[in-house]
Write a protein that holds these residues in place. Structure first.
Motif, PDB file in Angstrom:
ATOM      1  N   ILE A  72     -20.129  -8.020 -24.960  1.00  0.00           N
ATOM      2  CA  ILE A  72     -18.787  -8.533 -24.676  1.00  0.00           C
ATOM      3  C   ILE A  72     -18.248  -9.176 -25.956  1.00  0.00           C
ATOM      4  O   ILE A  72     -18.936  -9.982 -26.588  1.00  0.00           O
ATOM      5  CB  ILE A  72     -18.781  -9.577 -23.544  1.00  0.00           C
ATOM      6  N   ALA A  73     -17.024  -8.799 -26.331  1.00  0.00           N
ATOM      7  CA  ALA A  73     -16.340  -9.424 -27.471  1.00  0.00           C
ATOM      8  C   ALA A  73     -15.145 -10.194 -26.930  1.00  0.00           C
ATOM      9  O   ALA A  73     -14.345  -9.655 -26.163  1.00  0.00           O
ATOM     10  CB  ALA A  73     -15.884  -8.365 -28.471  1.00  0.00           C
ATOM     11  N   VAL A  99     -10.863 -11.597 -23.450  1.00  0.00           N
ATOM     12  CA  VAL A  99     -11.842 -10.548 -23.737  1.00  0.00           C
ATOM     13  C   VAL A  99     -11.184  -9.390 -24.481  1.00  0.00           C
ATOM     14  O   VAL A  99     -10.128  -8.903 -24.074  1.00  0.00           O
ATOM     15  CB  VAL A  99     -12.489 -10.021 -22.430  1.00  0.00           C
ATOM     16  N   GLU A 100     -11.783  -8.978 -25.594  1.00  0.00           N
ATOM     17  CA  GLU A 100     -11.289  -7.831 -26.358  1.00  0.00           C
ATOM     18  C   GLU A 100     -12.003  -6.543 -25.970  1.00  0.00           C
ATOM     19  O   GLU A 100     -11.408  -5.473 -25.943  1.00  0.00           O
ATOM     20  CB  GLU A 100     -11.469  -8.071 -27.860  1.00  0.00           C
ATOM     21  N   MET A 101     -13.302  -6.642 -25.691  1.00  0.00           N
ATOM     22  CA  MET A 101     -14.082  -5.441 -25.400  1.00  0.00           C
ATOM     23  C   MET A 101     -15.227  -5.784 -24.442  1.00  0.00           C
ATOM     24  O   MET A 101     -15.838  -6.831 -24.543  1.00  0.00           O
ATOM     25  CB  MET A 101     -14.627  -4.856 -26.706  1.00  0.00           C
ATOM     26  N   ILE A 102     -15.480  -4.885 -23.497  1.00  0.00           N
ATOM     27  CA  ILE A 102     -16.624  -5.016 -22.599  1.00  0.00           C
ATOM     28  C   ILE A 102     -17.167  -3.614 -22.356  1.00  0.00           C
ATOM     29  O   ILE A 102     -16.397  -2.678 -22.093  1.00  0.00           O
ATOM     30  CB  ILE A 102     -16.225  -5.706 -21.279  1.00  0.00           C
ATOM     31  N   ASN A 103     -18.485  -3.435 -22.474  1.00  0.00           N
ATOM     32  CA  ASN A 103     -19.042  -2.093 -22.322  1.00  0.00           C
ATOM     33  C   ASN A 103     -19.508  -1.844 -20.887  1.00  0.00           C
ATOM     34  O   ASN A 103     -19.481  -2.735 -20.026  1.00  0.00           O
ATOM     35  CB  ASN A 103     -20.169  -1.849 -23.327  1.00  0.00           C
ATOM     36  N   LEU A 115     -12.491  -6.717 -17.312  1.00  0.00           N
ATOM     37  CA  LEU A 115     -12.606  -8.160 -17.520  1.00  0.00           C
ATOM     38  C   LEU A 115     -11.591  -8.580 -18.573  1.00  0.00           C
ATOM     39  O   LEU A 115     -11.635  -8.107 -19.709  1.00  0.00           O
ATOM     40  CB  LEU A 115     -14.029  -8.517 -17.967  1.00  0.00           C
ATOM     41  N   LYS A 116     -10.673  -9.461 -18.204  1.00  0.00           N
ATOM     42  CA  LYS A 116      -9.643  -9.921 -19.120  1.00  0.00           C
ATOM     43  C   LYS A 116      -9.957 -11.300 -19.700  1.00  0.00           C
ATOM     44  O   LYS A 116      -9.612 -11.590 -20.836  1.00  0.00           O
ATOM     45  CB  LYS A 116      -8.292  -9.960 -18.411  1.00  0.00           C
ATOM     46  N   GLN A 117     -10.604 -12.143 -18.894  1.00  0.00           N
ATOM     47  CA  GLN A 117     -10.950 -13.495 -19.323  1.00  0.00           C
ATOM     48  C   GLN A 117     -12.413 -13.777 -18.978  1.00  0.00           C
ATOM     49  O   GLN A 117     -12.878 -13.406 -17.900  1.00  0.00           O
ATOM     50  CB  GLN A 117     -10.054 -14.530 -18.629  1.00  0.00           C
ATOM     51  N   ILE A 118     -13.114 -14.457 -19.894  1.00  0.00           N
ATOM     52  CA  ILE A 118     -14.497 -14.847 -19.623  1.00  0.00           C
ATOM     53  C   ILE A 118     -14.554 -15.741 -18.384  1.00  0.00           C
ATOM     54  O   ILE A 118     -15.515 -15.691 -17.602  1.00  0.00           O
ATOM     55  CB  ILE A 118     -15.102 -15.585 -20.844  1.00  0.00           C
TER      56      ILE A 118
END
Length: 437
Positions: A112-113, A120-124, A136-139
């Motif tokens: 997660i970046a 959130v910029e990136m989630i795999n 996912l937009k926000q941690i």
């Protein structure tokens, strides 16, 4: 041509008689100036379009310039060559980008970046599967999964790693988290890798216990066996000695001899009991290799029910069995799993001894991560929180006559199946043991 025409105009004006010709010459000058301006503007437009193509990364254009001379032909070639080079560079970058995206999305470790504010910029894909989210937009959105995890992610520093335990319904996850921070385009980005190491920790724990048990049993057996043997030998010698010399002893001597015999018998009894005790625990290191096969869970439950039905009815316990879907199948060792389930049901029966309306629920289902789970629940006295984490430790038991190997043995059998067993309990309300494959 313009210079020559202007010279001609001044020449005609100097004659003072050729006014009509001078007028035509003046119009020719105006036309030539117009053509020069048009020529320059066309050149500027070409340069503007070329630079805008680079600025907006639009490399689909082709510059066509005709009828403007050889210099424009060379300019056209140069423009198109530069555009072609940019197209190649862009294609290589896109290939590299999609390659990295594919690697990130298919790697087994969750990545997660995000920014410091939680955006959130990136989630795999591994992260989506772990946290059961499609995006996912926000941690902070992970708070429904674990508040502790959100706090940990937002407070991690560069190069820091930590371990977070998360209880998610039937699953217990131990997440190893590592963070790195970097700057890109004036943005501070935190990249975290998250891996569930519950399986590895349990594997290491079981291996450590097995090594300890092997050492202890070996040393105890080596020490106790000769003691048991010697006590038996001495008892036999004393019996023979007493029988052959009965007339030679006084009453006090006979009493002393009997006390020695009783002491030796006690030593023999305790050493034999200890040998049996040690031999029992050796079973923890001698679990047979599973004989895997495909079978229906319904068949497994039916066998268990037939074996335990009489005892359950005698205790007045209501038993519910549910399988969803009914055609659920397992690839496992049926005999070993029967052993695990019988042990867990017996534990439930013991826990229900002082319950007014005793109930046992045996169910099988697919959990939200798509894994097959079998759960045994009861409404007995339950397990207090302080004890819950210790129930799978070898030798630990809460029963007065318990051996402390049942749950530990069950855990090892599940490990051999590549699965886990977890416990959850609300005292006097509900206690559940969940087997996840």
């Amino acid at each position: 041509m313009l210079s020559a025409t202007i010279f001609l105009l001044f020449y005609l004006l100097a004659k003072k008689s050729l006014y009509f010709t001078a007028s035509l010459t003046f119009l020719a000058i105006v036309y030539q100036i117009y053509e020069i301006i048009k020529y320059v503007e066309k050149t500027n437009r070409l340069l503007k379009n070329f630079l805008e193509s680079i600025r907006y990364s639009d490399f689909t254009r082709n510059f066509q310039v005709q009828g403007l001379g050889s210099s424009f032909d060379k300019l056209q070639e140069s423009f198109n060559a530069v555009i072609t080079d940019f197209q190649k560079i862009r294609a290589e970058k896109e290939e590299h980008y999609f390659y990295l995206q594919t690697v990130i999305q298919h790697i087994g470790i969750s990545l997660i970046a995000f920014h410091r504010d939680g955006k959130v910029e990136m989630i795999n894909n591994a992260s989506k599967k772990l946290f059961q989210v499609s995006s996912l937009k926000q941690i902070q959105d992970l708070s429904r999964f674990s508040e502790e995890l959100v706090t940990c992610l937002l407070s991690l520093k560069h190069g820091e790693n930590t371990l977070v335990k998360v209880i998610d319904n039937e699953d217990i996850l131990k997440l190893a988290i590592y963070a790195t921070e970097f700057k890109i385009n004036n943005r501070q980005v935190i990249l975290v890798s998250i891996k569930n190491i519950q399986y590895e920790l349990e594997e290491q724990e079981i291996e450590s216990w097995q090594k300890l048990i092997r050492v202890l049993t070996h040393e105890i057996m080596n020490s106790i066996t000769p003691i048991s043997s010697l006590s038996t030998t001495l008892t036999t010698i004393l019996d023979n000695f007493g029988e052959n010399n009965t007339n030679k002893f006084q009453d006090e001597d006979l009493e002393t001899l009997n006390e020695v015999k009783l002491a030796l018998e006690t030593i023999h009894k305790r050493s034999s009991g200890l040998l049996h005790f040690v031999d029992t625990y050796r079973n923890l290191t001698k679990i047979p290799k599973p004989n895997f096969g495909i079978f229906q869970v319904q068949k497994l439950f039916n066998n268990i029910h037939r074996l335990m039905e009489e005892e359950i009815k005698r205790k007045g316990i209501r038993c519910e069995i549910s399988i969803n879907p009914e055609s659920l199948e397992l690839f496992a060792d049926e005999q070993l799993l029967e052993q695990v389930l019988i042990n867990l049901i017996k534990n439930s029966i013991h826990a229900l001894e002082h319950t007014e309306h005793p109930e046992i629920e045996l169910k099988a289902f697919m959990n939200k991560r798509g894994r097959i789970s079998i759960q045994i629940s009861d409404n007995g006295q339950g397990i207090i929180k302080e004890v819950l984490d210790k129930v799978f430790i070898p030798f630990f038991t809460t029963k007065p006559k318990g051996s402390g190997i049942g749950l530990s043995l069950s855990k090892q059998i599940l490990r051999l199946h590549g699965g886990t067993i977890t416990a959850q309990s609300i005292p006097n309300e509900k206690t559940s043991f969940t087997l996840t494959f």
